[in-house]
Motif scaffolding. Sequence first.
Motif, PDB file in Angstrom:
ATOM      1  N   GLU A   1      40.174  28.194  42.901  1.00  0.00           N
ATOM      2  CA  GLU A   1      39.187  28.779  43.797  1.00  0.00           C
ATOM      3  C   GLU A   1      37.780  28.347  43.395  1.00  0.00           C
ATOM      4  O   GLU A   1      37.529  28.037  42.234  1.00  0.00           O
TER       5      GLU A   1
ATOM      6  N   SER B   1      46.391  33.247  51.600  1.00  0.00           N
ATOM      7  CA  SER B   1      46.591  34.670  51.300  1.00  0.00           C
ATOM      8  C   SER B   1      47.948  35.161  51.781  1.00  0.00           C
ATOM      9  O   SER B   1      48.466  36.165  51.279  1.00  0.00           O
ATOM     10  N   HIS B   2      48.535  34.486  52.764  1.00  0.00           N
ATOM     11  CA  HIS B   2      49.898  34.796  53.194  1.00  0.00           C
ATOM     12  C   HIS B   2      50.932  34.076  52.324  1.00  0.00           C
ATOM     13  O   HIS B   2      52.007  34.620  52.054  1.00  0.00           O
TER      14      HIS B   2
ATOM     15  N   GLY C   1      43.546  29.565  48.170  1.00  0.00           N
ATOM     16  CA  GLY C   1      44.440  30.707  48.068  1.00  0.00           C
ATOM     17  C   GLY C   1      43.883  31.987  48.640  1.00  0.00           C
ATOM     18  O   GLY C   1      44.646  32.913  48.947  1.00  0.00           O
ATOM     19  N   THR C   2      42.558  32.080  48.801  1.00  0.00           N
ATOM     20  CA  THR C   2      41.965  33.296  49.363  1.00  0.00           C
ATOM     21  C   THR C   2      41.770  33.189  50.872  1.00  0.00           C
ATOM     22  O   THR C   2      41.306  34.135  51.503  1.00  0.00           O
TER      23      THR C   2
ATOM     24  N   ARG D   1      44.128  40.520  40.376  1.00  0.00           N
ATOM     25  CA  ARG D   1      44.640  39.205  40.745  1.00  0.00           C
ATOM     26  C   ARG D   1      46.161  39.217  40.757  1.00  0.00           C
ATOM     27  O   ARG D   1      46.793  39.763  39.859  1.00  0.00           O
ATOM     28  N   GLN D   2      46.739  38.590  41.764  1.00  0.00           N
ATOM     29  CA  GLN D   2      48.180  38.388  41.792  1.00  0.00           C
ATOM     30  C   GLN D   2      48.590  37.201  40.940  1.00  0.00           C
ATOM     31  O   GLN D   2      49.714  37.125  40.469  1.00  0.00           O
TER      32      GLN D   2
ATOM     33  N   ARG E   1      33.983  38.059  43.203  1.00  0.00           N
ATOM     34  CA  ARG E   1      35.421  37.841  43.167  1.00  0.00           C
ATOM     35  C   ARG E   1      35.961  38.013  41.737  1.00  0.00           C
ATOM     36  O   ARG E   1      37.086  38.438  41.537  1.00  0.00           O
TER      37      ARG E   1
ATOM     38  N   SER F   1      46.049  29.738  41.291  1.00  0.00           N
ATOM     39  CA  SER F   1      45.132  29.575  42.417  1.00  0.00           C
ATOM     40  C   SER F   1      43.872  28.869  41.937  1.00  0.00           C
ATOM     41  O   SER F   1      43.261  29.280  40.950  1.00  0.00           O
TER      42      SER F   1
ATOM     43  N   LYS G   1      41.792  39.085  58.815  1.00  0.00           N
ATOM     44  CA  LYS G   1      40.387  39.375  58.528  1.00  0.00           C
ATOM     45  C   LYS G   1      39.469  38.735  59.565  1.00  0.00           C
ATOM     46  O   LYS G   1      38.610  39.392  60.135  1.00  0.00           O
TER      47      LYS G   1
END
Length: 309
Positions: A32, A15-16, A9-10, A43-44, A38, A30, A178
């Motif tokens: 991870e 991320s999109h 997810g990152t 966090r979303q 981190r 997510s 990025k």
Amino acid sequence: MFRVLVTGGTGFIGSHLIPELIKKGYDVWSLERYVTGRIGQPRQVKTVYADLSDGFIVRKAVRTVKPEAVIHLASVSAVSYSYEHPQEVMETNLIGTINLAEACLRETYNFKQFLFAGTSEEYGNNGLKIQTEDNPLVPASPYAVSKVACDKYLNYMKEAYNFPITILRPFNTYGRRKDYHFLIERAIVQMLTSKTVHLIDPTPIRDWMYVGDHINAYLTCLKKSKAIGETFNFCTGKGYTVKETVEKIAELVGFKGEIRWSSASSRPVESRVIIGSYEKAMRVLGWKPRYSLEDGLKETIEWWKQKLQ
């Protein structure tokens, strides 16, 4: 609320994708790998931590989330890197996928769909100009070998357990925000910051897909019964040489400097031509690309202009 667990997810696609899933009302989690720094960031989504190569921890994470669907994006994905680190690539990509899929099979009770991020690199050097889903898979890198192996394992699970897989094979995607170590982003950043651009091989032909179309592929497949048990290409159906692509970027940027090409290959084996057909995705799912190469490049260039100011 339909619960979706996203791995990777990152990363670029994740991320999109995660913000779009949230917009559509999914209950998004997510998965991870723990990375210092981190933890504690805003966090979303709800997050669980696991190294995919650790089967016990992965099963615990899946048991915690109890997802109805998994979108498995996490992998070591740099093709060039895979030649020097084949064991790491196979451990992360293949073993990680096996651990995750087996956990979904054995630790959930209402599991609906396992969406797997394959790749156009699986077709490799099969000698065919246009790739359809039933073409031979002739992987030309450890990365591609790992993805083909995942494909085979997931299809075994489909046959053995009626495991609800959907395999997506997206073609070369651009639009990173990025990382500029991939061709299109590298060319854009160099043209915006330097008078000389250094690139390697102008001759390979690629089917370039903008990230917006890539994300829409996952959104189209998710919760779609017609996608269960199937493999789909997602691409534009048009091929451009690296030279043509870079010259188009130069035109859009207004770059007047020098482009220097090196004849040295950075890879032991190179897939010279990778162009896909999205006929099956259009026929079965109603999916088709929305962005032309020029439109996608304009979006990407504008993003990097703002970032580099």
